[in-house]
Scaffold this motif. Sequence first.
Motif, PDB file in Angstrom:
ATOM      1  N   ASP A   3      -2.537   5.306  -2.215  1.00 21.67           N
ATOM      2  CA  ASP A   3      -3.957   4.972  -2.046  1.00 21.67           C
ATOM      3  C   ASP A   3      -4.182   3.712  -1.210  1.00 21.67           C
ATOM      4  OD1 ASP A   3      -4.951   7.078  -3.685  1.00 21.67           O
ATOM      5  OD2 ASP A   3      -4.459   5.921  -5.473  1.00 21.67           O
ATOM      6  N   VAL A   4      -3.181   2.873  -1.084  1.00 21.79           N
ATOM      7  CA  VAL A   4      -3.363   1.533  -0.521  1.00 21.79           C
ATOM      8  C   VAL A   4      -3.292   1.558   1.002  1.00 21.79           C
ATOM      9  CG1 VAL A   4      -2.508  -0.833  -0.496  1.00 21.79           C
ATOM     10  CG2 VAL A   4      -2.368   0.516  -2.595  1.00 21.79           C
ATOM     11  N   ASP A   5      -4.306   0.988   1.643  1.00 19.57           N
ATOM     12  CA  ASP A   5      -4.278   0.847   3.098  1.00 19.57           C
ATOM     13  C   ASP A   5      -4.500  -0.591   3.541  1.00 19.57           C
ATOM     14  OD1 ASP A   5      -6.999   0.500   2.594  1.00 19.57           O
ATOM     15  OD2 ASP A   5      -7.618   1.614   4.371  1.00 19.57           O
ATOM     16  N   ASP A   6      -4.615  -1.514   2.571  1.00 16.61           N
ATOM     17  CA  ASP A   6      -5.029  -2.868   2.943  1.00 16.61           C
ATOM     18  C   ASP A   6      -4.532  -3.863   1.896  1.00 16.61           C
ATOM     19  OD1 ASP A   6      -6.598  -4.791   4.483  1.00 16.61           O
ATOM     20  OD2 ASP A   6      -7.937  -4.813   2.768  1.00 16.61           O
ATOM     21  N   VAL A   7      -3.635  -4.767   2.308  1.00 17.35           N
ATOM     22  CA  VAL A   7      -3.142  -5.828   1.425  1.00 17.35           C
ATOM     23  C   VAL A   7      -3.404  -7.169   2.096  1.00 17.35           C
ATOM     24  CG1 VAL A   7      -1.136  -6.858   0.287  1.00 17.35           C
ATOM     25  CG2 VAL A   7      -1.354  -4.362   0.408  1.00 17.35           C
TER      26      VAL A   7
ATOM     27  N   VAL B 108     -11.798  -4.260  -9.011  1.00 16.21           N
ATOM     28  CA  VAL B 108     -10.952  -4.092 -10.193  1.00 16.21           C
ATOM     29  C   VAL B 108     -10.302  -5.430 -10.528  1.00 16.21           C
ATOM     30  CG1 VAL B 108      -8.934  -2.907 -11.143  1.00 16.21           C
ATOM     31  CG2 VAL B 108     -10.497  -1.686  -9.597  1.00 16.21           C
ATOM     32  N   ARG B 109     -10.415  -5.833 -11.776  1.00 16.40           N
ATOM     33  CA  ARG B 109      -9.810  -7.107 -12.220  1.00 16.40           C
ATOM     34  C   ARG B 109      -8.612  -6.809 -13.102  1.00 16.40           C
ATOM     35  NH1 ARG B 109      -8.105 -11.852 -13.551  1.00 16.40           N
ATOM     36  NH2 ARG B 109      -9.516 -13.645 -13.550  1.00 16.40           N
TER      37      ARG B 109
ATOM     38  N   ARG C 210     -14.744   2.309  -1.513  1.00 19.74           N
ATOM     39  CA  ARG C 210     -13.722   1.277  -1.346  1.00 19.74           C
ATOM     40  C   ARG C 210     -13.431   0.641  -2.701  1.00 19.74           C
ATOM     41  NH1 ARG C 210      -9.468  -0.225   1.452  1.00 19.74           N
ATOM     42  NH2 ARG C 210     -10.559   0.603   3.297  1.00 19.74           N
ATOM     43  N   VAL C 211     -12.162   0.558  -3.073  1.00 17.66           N
ATOM     44  CA  VAL C 211     -11.737  -0.087  -4.306  1.00 17.66           C
ATOM     45  C   VAL C 211     -10.954  -1.347  -3.943  1.00 17.66           C
ATOM     46  CG1 VAL C 211     -10.282   0.099  -6.362  1.00 17.66           C
ATOM     47  CG2 VAL C 211     -11.703   2.046  -5.651  1.00 17.66           C
ATOM     48  N   ILE C 212     -11.387  -2.482  -4.472  1.00 16.43           N
ATOM     49  CA  ILE C 212     -10.732  -3.766  -4.210  1.00 16.43           C
ATOM     50  C   ILE C 212     -10.101  -4.252  -5.506  1.00 16.43           C
ATOM     51  CG2 ILE C 212     -11.056  -6.165  -3.497  1.00 16.43           C
ATOM     52  CD1 ILE C 212     -13.567  -5.188  -1.953  1.00 16.43           C
ATOM     53  N   ILE C 213      -8.792  -4.415  -5.485  1.00 15.89           N
ATOM     54  CA  ILE C 213      -8.078  -4.926  -6.658  1.00 15.89           C
ATOM     55  C   ILE C 213      -7.878  -6.422  -6.476  1.00 15.89           C
ATOM     56  CG2 ILE C 213      -5.991  -4.802  -8.057  1.00 15.89           C
ATOM     57  CD1 ILE C 213      -5.610  -1.930  -7.059  1.00 15.89           C
ATOM     58  N   GLU C 214      -8.442  -7.189  -7.383  1.00 11.61           N
ATOM     59  CA  GLU C 214      -8.381  -8.655  -7.308  1.00 11.61           C
ATOM     60  C   GLU C 214      -7.242  -9.158  -8.191  1.00 11.61           C
ATOM     61  OE1 GLU C 214     -11.479 -12.193  -8.414  1.00 11.61           O
ATOM     62  OE2 GLU C 214     -12.287 -10.492  -7.273  1.00 11.61           O
ATOM     63  N   GLY C 215      -6.134  -9.530  -7.540  1.00 12.91           N
ATOM     64  CA  GLY C 215      -4.985 -10.031  -8.275  1.00 12.91           C
ATOM     65  C   GLY C 215      -5.216 -11.431  -8.805  1.00 12.91           C
ATOM     66  N   THR C 216      -4.282 -11.889  -9.613  1.00 10.61           N
ATOM     67  CA  THR C 216      -4.413 -13.216 -10.214  1.00 10.61           C
ATOM     68  C   THR C 216      -3.209 -14.082  -9.878  1.00 10.61           C
ATOM     69  OG1 THR C 216      -3.331 -12.551 -12.282  1.00 10.61           O
ATOM     70  CG2 THR C 216      -5.720 -12.275 -12.153  1.00 10.61           C
ATOM     71  N   GLN C 217      -3.417 -15.386  -9.912  1.00 11.58           N
ATOM     72  CA  GLN C 217      -2.382 -16.403  -9.725  1.00 11.58           C
ATOM     73  C   GLN C 217      -1.659 -16.210  -8.383  1.00 11.58           C
ATOM     74  OE1 GLN C 217      -1.097 -15.417 -13.790  1.00 11.58           O
ATOM     75  NE2 GLN C 217      -1.344 -17.586 -14.232  1.00 11.58           N
TER      76      GLN C 217
ATOM     77  N   MET D  41     -12.019   6.746   0.891  1.00  7.25           N
ATOM     78  CA  MET D  41     -11.787   5.348   1.307  1.00  7.25           C
ATOM     79  C   MET D  41     -10.766   4.715   0.361  1.00  7.25           C
ATOM     80  SD  MET D  41     -12.665   3.123   3.593  1.00  7.25           S
ATOM     81  CE  MET D  41     -14.174   3.880   4.227  1.00  7.25           C
ATOM     82  N   PRO D  42      -9.617   4.248   0.863  1.00  9.13           N
ATOM     83  CA  PRO D  42      -8.544   3.795  -0.025  1.00  9.13           C
ATOM     84  C   PRO D  42      -8.734   2.415  -0.636  1.00  9.13           C
ATOM     85  CG  PRO D  42      -7.714   4.656   2.058  1.00  9.13           C
ATOM     86  CD  PRO D  42      -9.171   4.411   2.222  1.00  9.13           C
ATOM     87  N   VAL D  43      -7.609   1.796  -0.992  1.00  9.00           N
ATOM     88  CA  VAL D  43      -7.597   0.616  -1.847  1.00  9.00           C
ATOM     89  C   VAL D  43      -7.206  -0.636  -1.070  1.00  9.00           C
ATOM     90  CG1 VAL D  43      -6.428  -0.445  -3.822  1.00  9.00           C
ATOM     91  CG2 VAL D  43      -7.073   1.979  -3.900  1.00  9.00           C
ATOM     92  N   SER D  44      -7.935  -1.737  -1.326  1.00 10.67           N
ATOM     93  CA  SER D  44      -7.566  -3.073  -0.855  1.00 10.67           C
ATOM     94  C   SER D  44      -7.018  -3.868  -2.031  1.00 10.67           C
ATOM     95  CB  SER D  44      -8.788  -3.809  -0.285  1.00 10.67           C
ATOM     96  OG  SER D  44      -9.321  -3.151   0.831  1.00 10.67           O
ATOM     97  N   ILE D  45      -5.982  -4.655  -1.777  1.00 10.63           N
ATOM     98  CA  ILE D  45      -5.421  -5.525  -2.814  1.00 10.63           C
ATOM     99  C   ILE D  45      -5.387  -6.950  -2.279  1.00 10.63           C
ATOM    100  CG2 ILE D  45      -3.502  -5.954  -4.390  1.00 10.63           C
ATOM    101  CD1 ILE D  45      -2.568  -3.106  -3.958  1.00 10.63           C
ATOM    102  N   VAL D  46      -5.848  -7.895  -3.092  1.00  7.51           N
ATOM    103  CA  VAL D  46      -5.844  -9.308  -2.726  1.00  7.51           C
ATOM    104  C   VAL D  46      -4.911 -10.045  -3.674  1.00  7.51           C
ATOM    105  CG1 VAL D  46      -7.229 -11.396  -2.434  1.00  7.51           C
ATOM    106  CG2 VAL D  46      -8.227  -9.151  -1.911  1.00  7.51           C
ATOM    107  N   VAL D  47      -3.872 -10.700  -3.111  1.00  5.17           N
ATOM    108  CA  VAL D  47      -2.906 -11.425  -3.939  1.00  5.17           C
ATOM    109  C   VAL D  47      -2.658 -12.810  -3.358  1.00  5.17           C
ATOM    110  CG1 VAL D  47      -1.730  -9.418  -4.921  1.00  5.17           C
ATOM    111  CG2 VAL D  47      -1.009 -10.310  -2.690  1.00  5.17           C
TER     112      VAL D  47
END
Length: 353
Positions: free
Chosen positions: A222-226, A37-38, A180-187, A1-7
Amino acid sequence: MPVSIVVGGQFGSEGKGKVSLELARRARRADIPTTVVRVGGPNSGHTGYNKSGKKFALRQLPAGCIDCDVDVVFPAGSYIDVDLLFQEVSELNFPQDRIKISHHARLITQEHKDWERNGELVQSIGSTGSGVGAAVMAAVARQSTNFSLDSLVAQDNASLQPFIANSTELLRGKLDRDHRVIIEGTQGFGLSLLDGGYWPKATARSTTAAAALAEAGLSPMDVDDVTLVIRSFPIRVAGDSGPLPNEVSWEYVASLTARKAIDIQEYTTVTKKLRRVGKFDPALVRAAIAANRPNRIVMNHLDYVGGKEQLKCPESDVQKFLYFAEEAIGRVVDCVAFSELDVVEVRKALLSD
């Protein structure tokens, strides 16, 4: 299960924490083991509500962990205020055995905070003075003899030893097991050091999805979701923090829904100062879309335009605003929110009874 990134797509405070928490909840409802992930540091706050409705404004822990049912990883691209980390772990009663920290995560010291405040960054660019920029500079200086600040890493701190791990190896193992890995971006994009367009009124790091992924130590494959998170009315922090196109007053925003300014005024999580607010700026969001190529766009604070009941009415202020925004940015807005709790998928809402 790939990576989600929130920006974020504007100047921060778009509601990334709430969206990260929603993605974590959706994964957990599907019985998918999840890790949040922070990246970055505690110079901004991420807010979310637990399942009992209690509010948490977190600066170090990711908001995606508020339900305490995910793993948390601080990779090499994170900057940690150790006292703040333990304070938030205690407030959230988060299980410490579910926290892992890279050997190479950077530590923020009082020296870093003092350097920023003595350098008048708080006044000159609206910095929170949290020491992140100084810690970044210290790391880049690489122990140069003509730079006064020291750079410390997590493996050098005794209290962090129980959490130390090879974060990339750990995350790779999770991905190989279909977690599932969720990367929580900042600003937000407008604050990005390299490409936001507002330097020097910017933060100390790049804030794009690609930058967050690099800080997490993972591959673009790895990323399938932004997810790009935006607001109906973007904000900047108080003071001389940089240009805010089409800046207006909170009184103006409140008047659109016949409310009082005092009922909607927003204050920064870290400094508790009144935020500045402006009208929706399509040019900035288009630039954020170009740099991040999101799978979905979430627009928060649509309650500043109208009520949730207006979502199904083609002639309502809400639908007119969405039509304007979508035409101006050249993209559909996939989800909207009218409160700090909800995330509504627009097309499903239109089809529901």
